[in-house]
Design a protein around this motif. Structure first.
Motif, PDB file in Angstrom:
ATOM      1  N   GLY A  55     -15.683   1.480  -4.261  1.00 43.67           N
ATOM      2  CA  GLY A  55     -16.259   2.382  -3.273  1.00 43.67           C
ATOM      3  C   GLY A  55     -16.218   1.771  -1.885  1.00 43.67           C
ATOM      4  N   GLU A  56     -17.126   2.249  -1.038  1.00 43.07           N
ATOM      5  CA  GLU A  56     -17.154   1.817   0.363  1.00 43.07           C
ATOM      6  C   GLU A  56     -18.143   0.678   0.561  1.00 43.07           C
ATOM      7  N   MET A  62     -14.591  -1.842   4.248  1.00 43.67           N
ATOM      8  CA  MET A  62     -13.777  -2.011   3.040  1.00 43.67           C
ATOM      9  C   MET A  62     -13.891  -0.783   2.152  1.00 43.67           C
ATOM     10  N   THR A  63     -12.807  -0.536   1.396  1.00 42.13           N
ATOM     11  CA  THR A  63     -12.855   0.429   0.304  1.00 42.13           C
ATOM     12  C   THR A  63     -12.148  -0.182  -0.898  1.00 42.13           C
ATOM     13  N   GLY A 115      -7.230  -3.330  -9.276  1.00 40.69           N
ATOM     14  CA  GLY A 115      -7.939  -2.809  -8.124  1.00 40.69           C
ATOM     15  C   GLY A 115      -7.173  -2.992  -6.836  1.00 40.69           C
ATOM     16  N   VAL A 116      -7.466  -2.113  -5.890  1.00 38.82           N
ATOM     17  CA  VAL A 116      -6.943  -2.227  -4.531  1.00 38.82           C
ATOM     18  C   VAL A 116      -8.157  -2.270  -3.614  1.00 38.82           C
ATOM     19  N   LEU A 117      -8.273  -3.356  -2.854  1.00 41.99           N
ATOM     20  CA  LEU A 117      -9.370  -3.518  -1.898  1.00 41.99           C
ATOM     21  C   LEU A 117      -8.763  -3.567  -0.503  1.00 41.99           C
ATOM     22  N   LYS A 118      -9.067  -2.544   0.293  1.00 40.36           N
ATOM     23  CA  LYS A 118      -8.559  -2.471   1.671  1.00 40.36           C
ATOM     24  C   LYS A 118      -9.652  -2.962   2.613  1.00 40.36           C
ATOM     25  N   GLN A 150      -7.492  -6.643  12.422  1.00 40.22           N
ATOM     26  CA  GLN A 150      -6.612  -7.045  11.328  1.00 40.22           C
ATOM     27  C   GLN A 150      -6.875  -6.136  10.136  1.00 40.22           C
ATOM     28  N   THR A 151      -5.846  -5.970   9.331  1.00 43.65           N
ATOM     29  CA  THR A 151      -5.966  -5.234   8.072  1.00 43.65           C
ATOM     30  C   THR A 151      -5.429  -6.117   6.957  1.00 43.65           C
TER      31      THR A 151
END
Length: 182
Positions: free
Chosen positions: A44-45, A67-68, A80-83, A94-95
């Protein structure tokens, strides 16, 4: 009493060896609660705020992160994908996108574009320890450094993250981050 250069060198090396033997182990956190599950927390967020300190302890940067995280089942375990979107106090942005795998038994792997190889994580009790090498941009240059990254679950909505940034075996900076579930 005056120390000779050899005695001084020996005393410094002895102190360094004592400090290097006294580092924390993930096993130290076996009985701590609440139990940290990366999949549950980073789903989640989230938001975070942090600081970077140089080798002397002086704060050199402040930053916030949005983050999501999303997770899916796969044959290798949960993926998982953590952005992460960073905004620093000097205006830099930065990303980073982490690709995470829950290998089971508290073992995790992570990959991102600026991570060299694979980040290896181990959770135990309320703690998780990541170790990885990273390409770190600093004032127009890029350095390869090691991260010794510890996360501590304070409650179901809060993690405190402390990282040592290491170059040639010496801690050159530290990052402290408080992460909150939205």
């Amino acid at each position: 009493m005056m120390l000779t250069p050899y005695k001084t060198l020996f005393a410094i090396l002895a102190c360094l060896s004592l400090f290097s033997c006294s580092s924390a182990s993930i096993d130290d956190y076996d009985q701590t609660t609440p139990k940290l599950n990366l999949v549950t927390f980073f789903d989640g967020e989230l938001t975070a705020a942090g600081i970077v300190q140089d080798f002397s302890g002086k704060v050199t940067r402040k930053f916030t992160v949005t983050m999501t995280g999303e997770w899916q089942d796969s044959p290798e375990g949960k993926k998982g994908v953590l952005k992460e979107w960073f905004v620093y106090d000097d205006g830099e942005k930065q990303t980073r996108i982490w690709y995470l795998t829950d290998l089971g038994n508290g073992q995790y792997e992570g990959r991102a574009d600026d991570i060299l190889g694979v980040a290896e994580g181990q959770a135990n009790g309320s703690a998780l320890r990541w170790r990885y090498d990273m390409k770190l941009p600093v004032e127009g240059s890029e350095y390869e450094v090691e991260f010794d990254d510890w996360m501590f679950l304070v409650d179901e909505n809060t993690i405190i993250n402390k990282s040592d940034i290491i170059k040639f075996g010496v801690t050159v900076a530290q990052v402290t981050l408080v992460i909150q579930k939205s």
